[in-house]
Scaffold this motif. Structure first.
Motif, PDB file in Angstrom:
ATOM      1  N   PRO A 132       1.740  -4.640  -2.163  1.00  0.00           N
ATOM      2  CA  PRO A 132       3.128  -4.524  -2.654  1.00  0.00           C
ATOM      3  C   PRO A 132       3.226  -3.499  -3.787  1.00  0.00           C
ATOM      4  O   PRO A 132       2.250  -3.233  -4.502  1.00  0.00           O
ATOM      5  CB  PRO A 132       3.452  -5.935  -3.157  1.00  0.00           C
ATOM      6  CG  PRO A 132       2.409  -6.815  -2.569  1.00  0.00           C
ATOM      7  CD  PRO A 132       1.192  -5.978  -2.375  1.00  0.00           C
ATOM      8  N   ASN A 133       4.395  -2.929  -3.912  1.00  0.00           N
ATOM      9  CA  ASN A 133       4.697  -2.005  -5.001  1.00  0.00           C
ATOM     10  C   ASN A 133       5.739  -2.629  -5.916  1.00  0.00           C
ATOM     11  O   ASN A 133       6.692  -3.265  -5.439  1.00  0.00           O
ATOM     12  CB  ASN A 133       5.216  -0.667  -4.463  1.00  0.00           C
ATOM     13  CG  ASN A 133       4.140   0.104  -3.726  1.00  0.00           C
ATOM     14  OD1 ASN A 133       3.000   0.154  -4.153  1.00  0.00           O
ATOM     15  ND2 ASN A 133       4.500   0.697  -2.592  1.00  0.00           N
ATOM     16  N   ILE A 134       5.547  -2.454  -7.223  1.00  0.00           N
ATOM     17  CA  ILE A 134       6.480  -2.975  -8.229  1.00  0.00           C
ATOM     18  C   ILE A 134       7.194  -1.788  -8.861  1.00  0.00           C
ATOM     19  O   ILE A 134       6.549  -0.828  -9.321  1.00  0.00           O
ATOM     20  CB  ILE A 134       5.740  -3.795  -9.302  1.00  0.00           C
ATOM     21  CG1 ILE A 134       4.974  -4.947  -8.641  1.00  0.00           C
ATOM     22  CG2 ILE A 134       6.720  -4.327 -10.338  1.00  0.00           C
ATOM     23  CD1 ILE A 134       4.099  -5.721  -9.606  1.00  0.00           C
ATOM     24  N   PHE A 135       8.518  -1.844  -8.888  1.00  0.00           N
ATOM     25  CA  PHE A 135       9.321  -0.764  -9.459  1.00  0.00           C
ATOM     26  C   PHE A 135      10.176  -1.324 -10.582  1.00  0.00           C
ATOM     27  O   PHE A 135      10.687  -2.445 -10.510  1.00  0.00           O
ATOM     28  CB  PHE A 135      10.230  -0.131  -8.395  1.00  0.00           C
ATOM     29  CG  PHE A 135       9.503   0.388  -7.190  1.00  0.00           C
ATOM     30  CD1 PHE A 135       8.916   1.635  -7.206  1.00  0.00           C
ATOM     31  CD2 PHE A 135       9.382  -0.392  -6.054  1.00  0.00           C
ATOM     32  CE1 PHE A 135       8.238   2.108  -6.100  1.00  0.00           C
ATOM     33  CE2 PHE A 135       8.704   0.076  -4.944  1.00  0.00           C
ATOM     34  CZ  PHE A 135       8.129   1.333  -4.966  1.00  0.00           C
ATOM     35  N   LEU A 136      10.336  -0.504 -11.628  1.00  0.00           N
ATOM     36  CA  LEU A 136      11.212  -0.853 -12.744  1.00  0.00           C
ATOM     37  C   LEU A 136      12.597  -0.293 -12.445  1.00  0.00           C
ATOM     38  O   LEU A 136      12.808   0.922 -12.476  1.00  0.00           O
ATOM     39  CB  LEU A 136      10.679  -0.294 -14.058  1.00  0.00           C
ATOM     40  CG  LEU A 136       9.519  -1.043 -14.711  1.00  0.00           C
ATOM     41  CD1 LEU A 136       9.083  -0.327 -15.971  1.00  0.00           C
ATOM     42  CD2 LEU A 136       9.907  -2.467 -15.028  1.00  0.00           C
ATOM     43  N   THR A 137      13.526  -1.185 -12.116  1.00  0.00           N
ATOM     44  CA  THR A 137      14.897  -0.738 -11.897  1.00  0.00           C
ATOM     45  C   THR A 137      15.522  -0.266 -13.191  1.00  0.00           C
ATOM     46  O   THR A 137      16.332   0.659 -13.195  1.00  0.00           O
ATOM     47  CB  THR A 137      15.725  -1.886 -11.303  1.00  0.00           C
ATOM     48  OG1 THR A 137      15.049  -2.384 -10.142  1.00  0.00           O
ATOM     49  CG2 THR A 137      17.102  -1.409 -10.896  1.00  0.00           C
ATOM     50  N   SER A 138      15.154  -0.878 -14.276  1.00  0.00           N
ATOM     51  CA  SER A 138      15.603  -0.442 -15.604  1.00  0.00           C
ATOM     52  C   SER A 138      14.432  -0.580 -16.561  1.00  0.00           C
ATOM     53  O   SER A 138      13.618  -1.491 -16.428  1.00  0.00           O
ATOM     54  CB  SER A 138      16.798  -1.275 -16.080  1.00  0.00           C
ATOM     55  OG  SER A 138      16.397  -2.610 -16.324  1.00  0.00           O
ATOM     56  N   GLN A 139      14.360   0.332 -17.503  1.00  0.00           N
ATOM     57  CA  GLN A 139      13.298   0.280 -18.501  1.00  0.00           C
ATOM     58  C   GLN A 139      13.486  -0.943 -19.398  1.00  0.00           C
ATOM     59  O   GLN A 139      14.621  -1.351 -19.683  1.00  0.00           O
ATOM     60  CB  GLN A 139      13.298   1.554 -19.359  1.00  0.00           C
ATOM     61  CG  GLN A 139      12.900   2.796 -18.603  1.00  0.00           C
ATOM     62  CD  GLN A 139      11.486   2.707 -18.057  1.00  0.00           C
ATOM     63  OE1 GLN A 139      10.589   2.173 -18.709  1.00  0.00           O
ATOM     64  NE2 GLN A 139      11.289   3.221 -16.850  1.00  0.00           N
ATOM     65  N   PRO A 140      12.385  -1.564 -19.840  1.00  0.00           N
ATOM     66  CA  PRO A 140      12.514  -2.778 -20.676  1.00  0.00           C
ATOM     67  C   PRO A 140      13.190  -2.496 -22.004  1.00  0.00           C
ATOM     68  O   PRO A 140      12.962  -1.448 -22.626  1.00  0.00           O
ATOM     69  CB  PRO A 140      11.052  -3.220 -20.863  1.00  0.00           C
ATOM     70  CG  PRO A 140      10.229  -1.998 -20.591  1.00  0.00           C
ATOM     71  CD  PRO A 140      10.989  -1.184 -19.583  1.00  0.00           C
ATOM     72  N   ASN A 141      14.054  -3.413 -22.417  1.00  0.00           N
ATOM     73  CA  ASN A 141      14.751  -3.300 -23.691  1.00  0.00           C
ATOM     74  C   ASN A 141      13.945  -3.989 -24.793  1.00  0.00           C
ATOM     75  O   ASN A 141      13.159  -4.895 -24.535  1.00  0.00           O
ATOM     76  CB  ASN A 141      16.137  -3.957 -23.605  1.00  0.00           C
ATOM     77  CG  ASN A 141      17.016  -3.312 -22.548  1.00  0.00           C
ATOM     78  OD1 ASN A 141      16.981  -2.093 -22.390  1.00  0.00           O
ATOM     79  ND2 ASN A 141      17.778  -4.108 -21.829  1.00  0.00           N
ATOM     80  N   SER A 142      14.166  -3.513 -26.013  1.00  0.00           N
ATOM     81  CA  SER A 142      13.600  -4.213 -27.171  1.00  0.00           C
ATOM     82  C   SER A 142      14.356  -5.529 -27.364  1.00  0.00           C
ATOM     83  O   SER A 142      15.576  -5.587 -27.223  1.00  0.00           O
ATOM     84  CB  SER A 142      13.706  -3.345 -28.434  1.00  0.00           C
ATOM     85  OG  SER A 142      12.945  -2.167 -28.274  1.00  0.00           O
ATOM     86  N   VAL A 143      13.606  -6.577 -27.720  1.00  0.00           N
ATOM     87  CA  VAL A 143      14.195  -7.914 -27.812  1.00  0.00           C
ATOM     88  C   VAL A 143      14.054  -8.414 -29.244  1.00  0.00           C
ATOM     89  O   VAL A 143      12.950  -8.382 -29.808  1.00  0.00           O
ATOM     90  CB  VAL A 143      13.490  -8.892 -26.840  1.00  0.00           C
ATOM     91  CG1 VAL A 143      14.144 -10.262 -26.905  1.00  0.00           C
ATOM     92  CG2 VAL A 143      13.519  -8.345 -25.425  1.00  0.00           C
ATOM     93  N   PRO A 144      15.156  -8.857 -29.875  1.00  0.00           N
ATOM     94  CA  PRO A 144      15.007  -9.464 -31.208  1.00  0.00           C
ATOM     95  C   PRO A 144      14.262 -10.789 -31.097  1.00  0.00           C
ATOM     96  O   PRO A 144      14.365 -11.498 -30.098  1.00  0.00           O
ATOM     97  CB  PRO A 144      16.465  -9.670 -31.664  1.00  0.00           C
ATOM     98  CG  PRO A 144      17.257  -9.674 -30.399  1.00  0.00           C
ATOM     99  CD  PRO A 144      16.549  -8.788 -29.424  1.00  0.00           C
TER     100      PRO A 144
END
Length: 828
Positions: free
Chosen positions: A348-360
């Motif tokens: 399987p291939n894993i794709f990032l649909t959106s880049q991870p956001n910084s989380v408080p």
């Protein structure tokens, strides 16, 4: 237009002018011309000067010239007319092959000022190429026994022209035995097939000659011809026949090279060479099949030659030809349909649909961090993908739709523990065996002001020498904040409190940036011995957080006070030179007593007396500790009647402070009890004074007894609780007398170098207290019981709580003070 050498017919000239009328076209404001190919040299393409808004004179003056991007100069400019003309033969097929669009781009350069114009010339195809067959003669061998309806594929003709000018149809010369059929194949091509209309008879006609004509769709139709020669063969009148016209087989995509796929069998009822069959792929078998499969010429077994990939081709359809070895050679056909079976060969291939956001770090559970999708090129269960996170991860995966997931927070986050998480996501398919892929996603945790500043210790103990320089640093406190950025920037301040009814800010101030505490003025131990400072550390977060610490400041005594003589006093006794003693006094007679006190404490307050000068040094002596002046021998008639003594009084501090007093002694005959007489003179002989004296004696005796009992109780408890014989430890719980509301018993612990001492203060809260001080030095075999000034009342609990934790166990000192008593030596 088509140019034929030597042909000047007016009809061709008319055709040329027709193409010449298709001149220039302007698209989107860009200069564009359209001309047919094969125009003769000098033919006009368009009026370039007019289209570029240039005068004829500017063409020469500004040096207008044309450059072709292709390199070859197909066009030039007629300077006299300003026209773009053909400079060389233009062959569209040579320039653009069979491309639908053929455009030549020209760069028109003009000087003075320098300008660049882009001109496009579209080259239109003319029907200047005839269809051509690969071979001008086709020879076929057809057995006379071939059944009507048999089809024989023929090689198609090729035409270099495009569009309507390419090959459009085929025609066959009229023949009773054969007809023509056009078969459409992939790519829109048309392939001619020769169809046997009825059975052949070699005896009637052994050879048939046909003419195959290919015709294009141009305005002036062109054609190509190929001669077909058909030789009718005798004897071998049976062709091989397959058991099935269609074979369907399946093969796994991970099959190894050389694996057998299917074995075909075709039977020929003829005998000898006419019945021996050879197998081959069909004439039009594509290269994609030939590169993957192979067929055995004799056995008809199809084997795997290359690698299969279900994700590229899921099935193959192959035409198989079986020919006998007779004369003429007879052939039969069948189709093999091969299905490729999928295996789990793609992870399987894993794709990032959106880049991870910084989380408080205070983000609630379920906050979306990133969008993730998973794909697997396999099919069926092999392509079903599931995602999972490691156990204990503070994140979780939430499925949305069609293998799309949201990475969300699943628990509490703490930036001070982990400022960044490396989230490992594992994608696993449902194949057998399953394949998996890992992908690491970095998630940054942003800071929230959730940690107050923390001091290195909750309380600080500072020992400060008195008489220091104002503005000098006392101590530096430090607090750290686990947060980040502005949330971790700490500022220091002093909380307002009172020291002797004065704000503590008048004593010290603090540097808000580094926590350094500075003195506002010099301190005097005799006025202030200990005070507290409440320090607050506050961060710059929103809202700000703070914490407090306590700084206990102990003023250390310095020897800054000289001994002060309180007896003999000139106010009470007049001139000190008038002391009397009987001449009949014997050795050891008490002449007078010098009494002095020192405002300092500890060693700095220990006083000693010395006879510095004397009229007769052999007659008098001064006690080192009590200051008593006594006779060393009996007075004689020879001694002068007036004796002068200079007594020096020194403390035990460093540097030594001293004072002197001069005593004049008058030797008189017949004088008795001089000291008693002197006291009687000083005291007023009334009842009121006597009563006050009685009360004073009783009070002093009561306080002395109480202090002595307290000292003995503390000493007994100290000895019981101490494990070593050389040290004594006193705790707050030992001070029973502190709980008595009728008495004010205070024990103040002090330090002065190697000597430790405790001041025991007794008396009412509102009255002048009495202090009993006992000095026990580990360096000496006995201690002194000294007399010092009254001590001020202090908070016993506060001092004991601080010093009990900060000072090591050592020899303790108790001091007793009584102003009206004389100084006496003591031993412990």
């Amino acid at each position: 237009m088509t140019k034929t050498i030597g042909y000047r017919d007016w009809r061709w000239q008319a055709l040329w002018w027709l193409h010449f009328c298709l001149l220039w076209i302007t698209i989107n404001g860009q200069t564009r011309y359209s001309i047919p190919e094969e125009l003769k040299q000098g033919s006009v393409v368009g009026n370039l000067a007019k289209d570029l808004s240039l005068g004829l004179s500017e063409i020469f003056d500004r040096n207008l010239r044309v450059a072709s991007e292709g390199g070859k100069q197909f066009f030039t400019v007629d300077v006299g007319k300003g026209e773009l003309v053909v400079n060389d033969r233009i062959d569209r097929e040579a320039l653009c092959a069979q491309s639908v669009s053929c455009v030549l781009t020209l760069q028109v350069v003009i000087d003075k000022p320098l300008q660049l114009h882009r001109v496009e010339v579209e080259i239109q195809d003319i029907n200047d190429n005839s269809p051509r067959f690969p071979s001008s003669e086709i020879i076929l061998y057809i057995a006379e026994s071939t059944a009507a309806g048999a089809r024989f594929p023929l090689e198609p003709a090729q035409d270099l022209d495009v569009g309507v000018n390419s090959v459009r149809s085929y025609t066959l010369s009229k023949d009773d035995y054969f007809s023509l059929n056009i078969k459409d194949v992939s790519g829109g091509r048309k392939v001619p097939e020769l169809v046997l209309s009825k059975s052949l008879d070699r005896e009637k006609k052994p050879t048939h000659q046909l003419q195959l004509t290919a015709v294009d769709g141009g305005n002036q139709v062109k054609s190509g011809i190929s001669q077909i020669i058909i030789n009718v063969l005798d004897i071998n009148d049976n062709f091989p026949v397959f058991e099935n016209s269609v074979y369907k087989v399946s093969i796994s995509e991970n099959s190894v090279q050389g694996a057998s796929i299917v074995k075909l069998t075709a039977k020929d009822t003829d005998e000898g060479l006419n019945g021996e069959v050879e197998y081959s792929f069909g004439v039009h078998t594509p290269d994609t099949v030939l590169s993957v499969f192979d067929i055995d010429l004799l056995t008809g077994e199809i084997r795997l030659k290359g690698k299969l990939d279900f994700e590229t081709n899921t099935n193959y359809e192959i035409d198989i030809c079986a020919r006998d070895r007779g004369t003429p050679r007879m052939e039969g056909h069948c189709t093999v349909h091969i299905d490729v079976l999928d295996v789990n060969d793609n992870a399987p291939n894993i794709f990032l649909t959106s880049q991870p956001n910084s989380v408080p770090e205070d983000a609630p559970s379920g906050t979306v961090v990133a969008l993730i999708s998973a794909r697997d090129l396999d099919s069926g269960d092999n392509g079903k993908v599931t995602l999972k996170l490691p156990k204990g991860s503070p994140f979780s995966l939430k499925s949305s739709f069609s293998d799309n997931y949201a990475l969300v927070t699943g628990g509490a986050l703490d930036r001070e523990t982990f400022s960044e998480y490396k989230v490992e996501i594992t994608a696993t398919d449902s194949g057998s065996p399953p394949l998996s892929t890992e992908k690491m996603i970095n998630v940054s945790i942003t800071d929230v002001n959730d940690n107050p500043p923390i001091f290195t210790q909750p309380t600080y103990v500072v020992y400060l020498k008195e008489n220091g320089v104002p503005g000098s640093i006392l101590y530096s406190v430090s607090a750290s904040d686990l947060d980040f950025g502005e949330n971790a920037k700490v500022s220091y301040s002093i909380l307002d409190s009172k020291v002797q009814d004065v704000s503590v800010s008048s004593y010290v101030y603090i540097n808000s940036d580094n926590g350094s505490i500075y003195s506002m003025h010099s301190f005097d131990y005799e006025k202030l011995k200990v005070f507290q400072i409440q320090i607050q550390a506050k961060d710059q977060g929103s809202p700000p957080l703070s914490s407090n610490a306590t700084v206990h400041v102990f003023i250390l005594d310095q020897n800054d006070n000289a001994p002060a003589v309180i007896y003999p006093s000139s106010a009470a006794l007049g001139s000190l030179s008038h002391q009397r003693m009987p001449r009949s006094a014997k050795a050891g007679h008490l002449v007078t007593k010098v009494t002095a006190v020192d405002a300092d404490s500890g060693h700095n307050a220990w006083i000693s007396y010395r006879l510095a000068e004397a009229t007769d040094a052999s007659l008098f002596t001064v006690n080192l500790y009590t200051g008593e002046v006594r006779t060393k021998r009996a007075a004689s008639e020879q001694d002068d009647s007036s004796q002068r003594l200079l007594i020096e009084i020194k403390d035990d501090g460093e540097p030594v402070q001293s004072a002197t007093v001069t005593v004049s002694i008058l030797l008189e005959d017949g004088l008795h009890e001089p000291i008693l007489d002197l006291r009687q003179k000083v005291a007023e002989p009334n009842k009121k004074t006597g009563r006050i004296t009685l009360y004073l004696i009783l009070s002093l005796a009561s306080v002395s007894v109480l202090s002595l009992v307290t000292f003995l109780i503390l000493a007994v408890k100290c000895i019981r609780n101490s494990r070593s014989s050389g040290s004594c430890c006193m705790r707050r719980s030992d001070c029973d007398d502190y709980k008595n509301p009728n008495r004010n018993l205070q024990i103040q612990l002090n330090t002065d170098g190697p000597i430790k001492y405790v001041e025991v203060l007794g008396g009412d809260m509102l009255s002048q207290s009495h202090s009993f001080r006992s000095c026990m030095s580990p360096m000496s075999e006995y201690s002194d019981f000294t007399l010092i000034k009254p001590s001020s009342t202090t908070d016993f609990k506060e001092v004991i709580s601080v010093l009990d934790a900060s000072l090591p166990d050592s020899t303790w000192t108790f001091e007793s003070q009584q102003v009206s008593r004389s100084q006496q030596p003591c031993s412990m």
